[in-house]
Every structure is written in C-alpha cells, then in structure tokens.
Design an enzyme around this catalytic site. Structure first.
Site, PDB file in Angstrom:
ATOM      1  N   CYS A  82       0.792  -1.232   0.000  1.00 51.08           N
ATOM      2  CA  CYS A  82       0.000   0.000   0.000  1.00 51.08           C
ATOM      3  C   CYS A  82       0.821   1.277   0.000  1.00 51.08           C
ATOM      4  O   CYS A  82       0.267   2.353   0.181  1.00 51.08           O
ATOM      5  CB  CYS A  82      -0.920   0.000   1.219  1.00 51.08           C
ATOM      6  SG  CYS A  82      -0.041  -0.276   2.783  1.00 51.08           S
ATOM      7  N   GLU A 125      -7.643  -5.981  -1.537  1.00 48.51           N
ATOM      8  CA  GLU A 125      -7.724  -5.251  -0.258  1.00 48.51           C
ATOM      9  C   GLU A 125      -6.561  -4.283  -0.151  1.00 48.51           C
ATOM     10  O   GLU A 125      -5.462  -4.553  -0.643  1.00 48.51           O
ATOM     11  CB  GLU A 125      -7.689  -6.268   0.889  1.00 48.51           C
ATOM     12  CG  GLU A 125      -7.667  -5.672   2.280  1.00 48.51           C
ATOM     13  CD  GLU A 125      -6.269  -5.627   2.901  1.00 48.51           C
ATOM     14  OE1 GLU A 125      -6.150  -5.140   4.046  1.00 48.51           O
ATOM     15  OE2 GLU A 125      -5.298  -6.062   2.234  1.00 48.51           O
ATOM     16  N   ARG A 172     -10.265  -2.190  12.506  1.00 44.51           N
ATOM     17  CA  ARG A 172      -9.305  -2.188  11.391  1.00 44.51           C
ATOM     18  C   ARG A 172     -10.061  -1.788  10.134  1.00 44.51           C
ATOM     19  O   ARG A 172     -10.902  -2.530   9.637  1.00 44.51           O
ATOM     20  CB  ARG A 172      -8.661  -3.561  11.229  1.00 44.51           C
ATOM     21  CG  ARG A 172      -7.383  -3.570  10.380  1.00 44.51           C
ATOM     22  CD  ARG A 172      -6.728  -4.935  10.390  1.00 44.51           C
ATOM     23  NE  ARG A 172      -5.406  -4.939   9.774  1.00 44.51           N
ATOM     24  CZ  ARG A 172      -4.270  -4.715  10.416  1.00 44.51           C
ATOM     25  NH1 ARG A 172      -4.301  -4.493  11.721  1.00 44.51           N
ATOM     26  NH2 ARG A 172      -3.121  -4.727   9.788  1.00 44.51           N
ATOM     27  N   ARG A 174     -10.261  -0.949   6.242  1.00 42.86           N
ATOM     28  CA  ARG A 174      -9.593  -1.243   4.979  1.00 42.86           C
ATOM     29  C   ARG A 174     -10.584  -1.115   3.826  1.00 42.86           C
ATOM     30  O   ARG A 174     -11.793  -1.274   4.015  1.00 42.86           O
ATOM     31  CB  ARG A 174      -9.009  -2.665   4.977  1.00 42.86           C
ATOM     32  CG  ARG A 174      -7.870  -2.887   5.976  1.00 42.86           C
ATOM     33  CD  ARG A 174      -6.629  -2.112   5.582  1.00 42.86           C
ATOM     34  NE  ARG A 174      -5.483  -2.376   6.435  1.00 42.86           N
ATOM     35  CZ  ARG A 174      -5.165  -1.662   7.499  1.00 42.86           C
ATOM     36  NH1 ARG A 174      -5.931  -0.644   7.877  1.00 42.86           N
ATOM     37  NH2 ARG A 174      -4.080  -1.961   8.211  1.00 42.86           N
TER      38      ARG A 174
END
Length: 413
Positions: A82, A125, A172, A174
């Site tokens: 990422c 993801e 979390r 995402r």
C-alpha cells in the site's frame, strides 16, 4: 462449476486463503505468491508453506514470474502493498505506479492483461487512504486503478469496511474491492443493465448483503473516468477541488462510469470485544507482563503531551498529543494492530491489558492472531516480535469469509 480455483498474490501468511476456505469448500488455491524484498528470511512465505504446503506456492519476486506460469483460475485475490502510489509516465510513455511498493499494482494488471483466460472475479484489499492518494490530486491513484480494470473488462464494486462495525474484534479499516469480468453472469448483468447499478449498491450487491448499511436517503455522485491512463494520471482532479477526493467510502464502476456514495454501517448481531479473545492469565508467559520499573515510561508514552521538541536539524517546535486509554478497554473491540506491536519496550501504540489480578501485560501472539480471526498459533515457530509484525500486516479474515461465502453462492446460482 463446483470448484473455484483461486490465485493468491501478495499472500502474506495466507489471510485470504484462511477466509475463503472457511467460507466454502469450493475454493481451492491453485497458486500463491509471497516474496518480501530486502529480507533474507522470508518469514511470511515460510509460515504460508508450514500451514498450507509447498504445492503451488511461489517465493519469487512477482515481477519475474511470467503470466503463463500462473495456472488459469476463477478468482484472483490479494492484499497488494500500500505504499508509494504516485503515478507517472515511464520513459516509453507506458503507464506505471512509481515507487518500490506501489509499482506492484501493475503486476496485478500485467497478469490480468496477459492471461488469455482471465479470472472471472477479483477480491482485492488495501488501506483506505488509497481513496485519498496522492495529496495534490486526491483520488487519482484509485481512479487509475479503476480505469485500468475497466479496460480489461471488469466492473468493480468497492467498500471501506471497519471490521469492528460488523461485530469483529478489531477496529481495522480497509478498502475491499470486487471485480466482475464481463464474461461472467454477474459481470454481464452489471455491464448490460446500467439501471441496476444503484439497486446493486443499496440492496442486491455482495457488499450490500454482507455488510448492511443504514437506510438513509443515499447521495450518489456520478462521473466518468476519461482519457487513457497517462491522461488520467496528468489531469484527474487537478482543479480547485484537487484537495478533496471524489470517491466516497462505497461505490460501483462499470465501463468507466463511477457511482459513489457515503454509507453508514448498520449491524445488530453479536459483537466480539478485546476481552473475549484474551488467554487465561496463567497461560501468559511472564515476559509479557510489564516490568514495574518501566511503568512510568508506559504512562508517559500513553499520556497526553504538550512539550517542546527538536527536529533532527535542530529546530525547536511545539509537540502535542492526547492521552490514550491505558490499559486498553476490554469491553470494546481492540485498536488496530500495527507492525510494531511486538517487543517489551514501552510504546504509545502497543496494546496493554489488565488481568483479573490487576497486573498489566502486552498481548500474546495468539491473541493478536485472534484479533485478525486467524487460527491459534497460525504463525507459531517464529519469535514473538516477528509474529506480531506479521499480524500487523495481515487482514481480518472474517471480512474475506463473509464476502467469499456470498460470492460462492452467487456464482452457483
């Protein structure tokens, strides 16, 4: 189609595989790749092989793997790295995401482009800041990714999901996106029936069913991604609004036409908290308990601060930050695990819990695995700090499980 063949790229310790295999026995991973540059010890790949076997697994730089060496498959999944999402023209005027990590997006693109039999479905993801990247052209990198997938024949649905909003034990956040190739029944429907787009986002889509949202009046924004990928790179969101991304936290792109809207989670099922996943105190090794001599340092790291500091260059500046809950609340989901979770040194961001006897301790590797909904001891065999690092890089497998179960059911029907 009884068996769904899966290729897992940037596999880490196998989070996608864990989630999909729990979701349906129809998923079969036929090939996987995990390779960490600049590390002699390939711990993540070693864990993957220890849990799933060596058959079909590759521990090579993905850029050196020919697309023909990857078996044909139905579903391609991956949590691609990422960092470094700046987009630039290369010397030969081709497109490319620049940066040691961000450039890996184009390995996904290369494989999809070169495969004659393209996978019908994608599950990808990333961190949610992808929608904001880069700072001077908010949303540009995501726009280029969407356009590149559209040009390969995919409709793409996305949603930013915080696992804790849907009963899972970790906060979390995402972004997940699903791709449907136009050669599949779902892809054909999305490509040929534009009138179904809004209903898909609100009711009929996989994300809408797996992760329900509040029934408020939706506010859609629509626009088209115009120009080739280099032109998008140069011109997307360069006007007065360049500091604000046009992409909301959910959306659908079909044939480069984007519909996007803000969505609010609506979940009324059971919830798992940090307290639910803790091991009994007597099972925790002594070195996870905080040293009393270090408690003052822990208090300082976790507390609020207003102080003068100096930069490396010697410039003085005011530094301020608020206090964090210390110890962590047991009746709520945990904070996000980060890669620096391991080790005994006091830290602002490491989790600390209080035991029934009043002692303070850090989280064990098994507890970190549980927060990501992995099987206990999935990363066993490595040092605790490395196990913590791998969980800081992993995803919450429960999200993949929900998406995978619905996707398998839709494909079957």
């Amino acid at each position: 189609m009884d068996e769904l063949k899966v290729v897992e790229l940037f596999a880490g310790v196998g989070g996608f595989r864990v989630g999909l295999e729990r979701a349906s026995a129809r998923y079969k991973v036929v090939w996987s790749n995990q390779w960490e540059p600049a590390r002699k010890k390939q711990e993540a790949s070693n864990v993957y092989v220890a849990r799933f076997g060596m058959e079909g697994h590759s521990n090579e730089d993905i850029s050196t793997v020919e697309a023909d060496a990857i078996p044909d498959h139905d579903v391609l999944v991956g949590g691609f790295p990422c960092q470094d999402y700046s987009v630039a023209r290369s010397l030969n005027q081709a497109h490319g995401l620049a940066g040691k990590k961000g450039v890996l997006w184009w390995q996904i693109h290369r494989i999809l482009k070169e495969k004659e039999n393209k996978p019908g479905y994608l599950i990808l993801e990333n961190v949610d800041r992808l929608l904001q990247s880069p700072a001077k052209q908010r949303g540009r990198d995501f726009a280029v990714m969407l356009a590149s997938l559209s040009d390969l024949g995919y409709a793409v649905e996305w949603r930013v999901i915080n696992a804790a909003d849907y009963g899972m034990p970790q906060r979390r956040r995402r972004i997940f996106f699903l791709g449907f190739h136009r050669s599949t029944p779902l892809g054909r429907a999305l490509h040929n029936k534009p009138e179904m787009a809004e209903r898909w986002m609100l009711e009929d889509g996989i994300f809408a069913e797996a992760f329900p949202t509040a029934g408020t009046m939706p506010i859609f924004r629509e626009f088209t991604l115009e120009g080739d990928l280099a032109e998008l790179t140069d011109h997307f969101n360069t006007g007065p609004t360049s500091g604000t991304t046009p992409f909301a936290n959910s959306g659908l792109m079909v044939q480069r036409h984007v519909r996007t809207m803000p969505s609010t989670p609506a979940f009324y099922g059971p919830r798992t908290t940090l307290g639910h996943i803790l091991q009994p105190e007597e099972e925790v090794p002594e070195d996870f308990f905080l040293d009393e001599d270090a408690l003052a340092r822990w208090d300082y790291m976790k507390g609020s601060k207003k102080e003068m500091r100096k930069s490396k260059e010697g410039f003085a500046y005011h530094y301020a930050e608020g206090a964090m809950t210390f110890p962590d609340a047991l009746d709520k989901p945990s904070r996000t695990i980060i890669t620096a979770e391991g080790g005994a040194a006091p830290s602002r961001f490491k989790h600390v819990v209080q035991t029934p006897t009043g002692r303070l301790r850090r989280l064990t590797p098994v507890e970190l695995e549980r927060l990501n909904m992995f099987p206990d001891n999935h990363t066993a065999g490595l040092a605790p700090a490395r196990r913590a690092f791998l969980m800081g890089n992993a995803l919450v497998t429960g999200i993949v499980e929900r998406v995978g179960a619905l996707l398998a059911a839709r494909i079957k029907n």
